[in-house]
Design a protein around this motif. Structure first.
Motif, short mmCIF file in Angstrom:
data_model
loop_
_atom_site.label_atom_id
_atom_site.label_comp_id
_atom_site.label_asym_id
_atom_site.label_seq_id
_atom_site.Cartn_x
_atom_site.Cartn_y
_atom_site.Cartn_z
N LEU A 107 0.81 -1.22 0.00
CA LEU A 107 0.00 0.00 0.00
C LEU A 107 0.84 1.27 0.00
CD1 LEU A 107 -2.94 -1.00 2.37
CD2 LEU A 107 -2.77 -1.19 -0.12
N ASP A 108 2.04 1.20 0.56
CA ASP A 108 2.94 2.36 0.49
C ASP A 108 3.34 2.63 -0.96
OD1 ASP A 108 2.90 2.80 3.23
OD2 ASP A 108 4.68 1.56 3.61
N SER A 109 3.59 1.56 -1.71
CA SER A 109 3.93 1.70 -3.12
C SER A 109 2.76 2.28 -3.90
CB SER A 109 4.32 0.34 -3.71
OG SER A 109 4.52 0.42 -5.10
N VAL A 110 1.55 1.84 -3.59
CA VAL A 110 0.36 2.36 -4.27
C VAL A 110 0.21 3.86 -4.00
CG1 VAL A 110 -2.15 2.24 -4.42
CG2 VAL A 110 -0.83 0.13 -4.18
N ARG A 111 0.38 4.25 -2.76
CA ARG A 111 0.24 5.67 -2.42
C ARG A 111 1.33 6.51 -3.09
NH1 ARG A 111 -1.62 3.31 2.66
NH2 ARG A 111 -3.77 4.01 3.01
N SER A 112 2.53 5.98 -3.14
CA SER A 112 3.63 6.70 -3.78
C SER A 112 3.38 6.87 -5.28
CB SER A 112 4.95 5.95 -3.56
OG SER A 112 6.01 6.57 -4.25
N ALA A 113 2.92 5.81 -5.93
CA ALA A 113 2.64 5.89 -7.36
C ALA A 113 1.52 6.88 -7.64
CB ALA A 113 2.27 4.51 -7.90
N ALA A 114 0.46 6.83 -6.85
CA ALA A 114 -0.66 7.74 -7.05
C ALA A 114 -0.24 9.19 -6.86
CB ALA A 114 -1.79 7.38 -6.08
N GLU A 115 0.59 9.44 -5.86
CA GLU A 115 1.07 10.80 -5.63
C GLU A 115 1.85 11.33 -6.82
OE1 GLU A 115 3.72 13.33 -2.32
OE2 GLU A 115 3.51 11.14 -2.15
N LYS A 116 2.72 10.49 -7.38
CA LYS A 116 3.52 10.92 -8.55
C LYS A 116 2.66 11.13 -9.78
CE LYS A 116 7.64 8.55 -6.82
NZ LYS A 116 8.52 7.36 -6.97
N ILE A 117 1.70 10.25 -9.99
CA ILE A 117 0.81 10.39 -11.15
C ILE A 117 -0.03 11.66 -11.01
CG2 ILE A 117 -1.15 9.38 -12.38
CD1 ILE A 117 0.00 6.63 -11.50
N ASN A 118 -0.60 11.87 -9.84
CA ASN A 118 -1.44 13.06 -9.63
C ASN A 118 -0.65 14.35 -9.83
OD1 ASN A 118 -3.92 11.83 -9.10
ND2 ASN A 118 -3.41 11.50 -6.95
N ALA A 119 0.64 14.30 -9.51
CA ALA A 119 1.48 15.49 -9.68
C ALA A 119 1.96 15.67 -11.12
CB ALA A 119 2.69 15.40 -8.75
N GLY A 120 1.95 14.57 -11.89
CA GLY A 120 2.59 14.61 -13.21
C GLY A 120 1.68 14.69 -14.41
N ILE A 121 0.37 14.45 -14.25
CA ILE A 121 -0.53 14.47 -15.40
C ILE A 121 -1.78 15.29 -15.08
CG2 ILE A 121 0.30 12.22 -16.20
CD1 ILE A 121 -2.34 11.04 -15.25
N ASP A 122 -2.48 15.69 -16.14
CA ASP A 122 -3.66 16.55 -15.97
C ASP A 122 -4.93 15.76 -15.71
OD1 ASP A 122 -2.13 18.85 -16.43
OD2 ASP A 122 -2.40 18.68 -18.60
N LYS A 123 -5.08 14.62 -16.41
CA LYS A 123 -6.32 13.87 -16.31
C LYS A 123 -6.10 12.43 -16.73
CE LYS A 123 -7.88 15.20 -20.96
NZ LYS A 123 -8.00 13.88 -21.61
N ILE A 124 -7.06 11.57 -16.38
CA ILE A 124 -7.08 10.19 -16.84
C ILE A 124 -8.47 9.94 -17.42
CG2 ILE A 124 -6.98 7.75 -16.20
CD1 ILE A 124 -5.11 8.54 -13.91
N ASP A 125 -8.52 9.65 -18.70
CA ASP A 125 -9.81 9.37 -19.34
C ASP A 125 -10.27 7.95 -19.07
OD1 ASP A 125 -10.46 11.82 -21.21
OD2 ASP A 125 -8.32 11.45 -21.41
N VAL A 126 -9.32 7.01 -19.06
CA VAL A 126 -9.64 5.61 -18.82
C VAL A 126 -8.56 4.98 -17.96
CG1 VAL A 126 -10.11 3.35 -19.85
CG2 VAL A 126 -10.81 5.42 -21.07
N LEU A 127 -8.99 4.36 -16.86
CA LEU A 127 -8.09 3.58 -16.00
C LEU A 127 -8.47 2.11 -16.17
CD1 LEU A 127 -6.06 3.10 -13.67
CD2 LEU A 127 -7.94 3.58 -12.07
N ILE A 128 -7.52 1.30 -16.61
CA ILE A 128 -7.77 -0.13 -16.79
C ILE A 128 -6.95 -0.91 -15.77
CG2 ILE A 128 -7.82 -2.06 -18.40
CD1 ILE A 128 -7.86 -0.11 -20.70
#
Length: 319
Positions: free
Chosen positions: A88-109
């Motif tokens: 779960l620490d890895s999940v939170r770290s990845a989500a933090e980086k993605i949220n900081a690095g991109i504007d939007k996600i149209d589709v999450l698979i």
């Protein structure tokens, strides 16, 4: 009648919905080489998406996929983020980086998964490994990425890749951790996690309806040659047949194997087909809507799982 079927390929689906791909951002878990996630990303590349976000444990296993995407369409912004769904620490770290690095996600698979791990294992949080990797990690990741899905709404989609294997077991609300391994059966661990994927989809659909975010689950088909079957052996397959016959579940002999290209088609239909609007929460198989067993689509079970998932990660999400 649907224009798609069990023999439809991923590229055929993408070609039919090129406008739904053009300029969009897709995030995919489990996209290592020779996986259905990789096949999906490669198929999407031909229709000019803006970004393809690839999330997995090992960059070295995903780099060949990134190179293939760049070879097909060098204008696509392809990014890798390290993610271990059983941590779960890895999940939170990845989500933090993605949220900081991109504007939007149209589709999450949410593709990533493990199957029939022979010996009882848990995540570092003490959660049975199938449940941890196949559901809990995706539950946390999806909710943490919700701001980026909201930024793409209305019309953003969350796709949870389940399996016909859900038929092997209901979710074990009274003993989801198999008495800490004392009553562990690998196929039931896998099956409960696949039932959880459907419950999660039903829960998301109910919560996100007003936000215009859709969620679908699906069975991709029987596909040989992917990394998912790494734990299979003769004894494991024998046990599978025994449980399948007991549960009225199709055995391997009853199913037509699909190619990887056919295997990714149903997820792409779920991600792109505009005829699915208004049908959020649906379960698909062979590229069309199917009816899962009643326990899997039950809204009360979906709510119970949502609350248990929040308890296991120690975080609540309200929409």
């Amino acid at each position: 009648m649907s224009r798609f079927s069990a023999t439809t390929t991923g590229p055929e689906v993408v070609n039919a919905f090129r406008e739904q791909v053009n300029g969009k951002t897709f995030a995919i878990t489990g996209p290592s080489a020779k996986s259905l996630g990789a096949e999906t990303a490669i198929a999407l590349a031909a229709a000019n998406p803006k970004q393809i976000i690839l999330l997995g444990r090992s960059e070295s296993k995903i780099k060949p996929v990134m190179e293939q995407i760049n070879g097909i369409n060098p204008t696509v912004d392809v990014r890798f983020y390290q993610l271990d769904l059983a941590d779960l620490d890895s999940v939170r770290s990845a989500a933090e980086k993605i949220n900081a690095g991109i504007d939007k996600i149209d589709v999450l698979i949410n593709y990533a998964g493990i199957m029939a791990v022979k010996d009882f294992e848990t995540s570092k949080e003490g959660i049975e490994i199938h449940l941890a990797a196949n559901h809990i990690g995706h539950f946390l990741l999806t909710n943490l990425l919700m701001p980026k899905l909201e930024a793409a709404s209305p019309g953003a989609r969350i796709i949870n890749v389940s399996s016909i294997g859900y038929m092997l077991s209901e979710f074990r609300f009274d003993d989801w951790n198999f008495q800490d391994g004392k009553s562990y059966i690998p196929w039931l661990g896998y099956a409960q996690s696949k039932t959880a994927n459907i419950h999660f989809t039903v829960g998301l659909a109910a919560r996100l309806k007003k936000k215009g975010i859709y969620s679908f689950s699906l069975h991709p088909g029987l596909i040989y040659g992917t990394n998912l079957g790494v734990h299979l052996d003769e004894e494991s397959l024998k046990v599978l047949t025994e449980i399948a016959l007991e549960r009225g579940f199709p055995t391997l002999e009853d199913q037509r194997p699909k190619s990887s290209s056919e295997g990714c088609a149903t997820a792409l239909v779920a991600a792109l087909d505009d005829s699915l609007e208004g049908k959020s929460g649906a379960y698909l198989s062979d590229c069309v809507i199917d009816n899962p067993r009643e326990y899997a689509r039950d809204s009360d079970n979906a709510e119970k799982l949502w609350l248990l998932s929040e308890e296991l990660i120690g975080q609540k999400f309200s929409y």
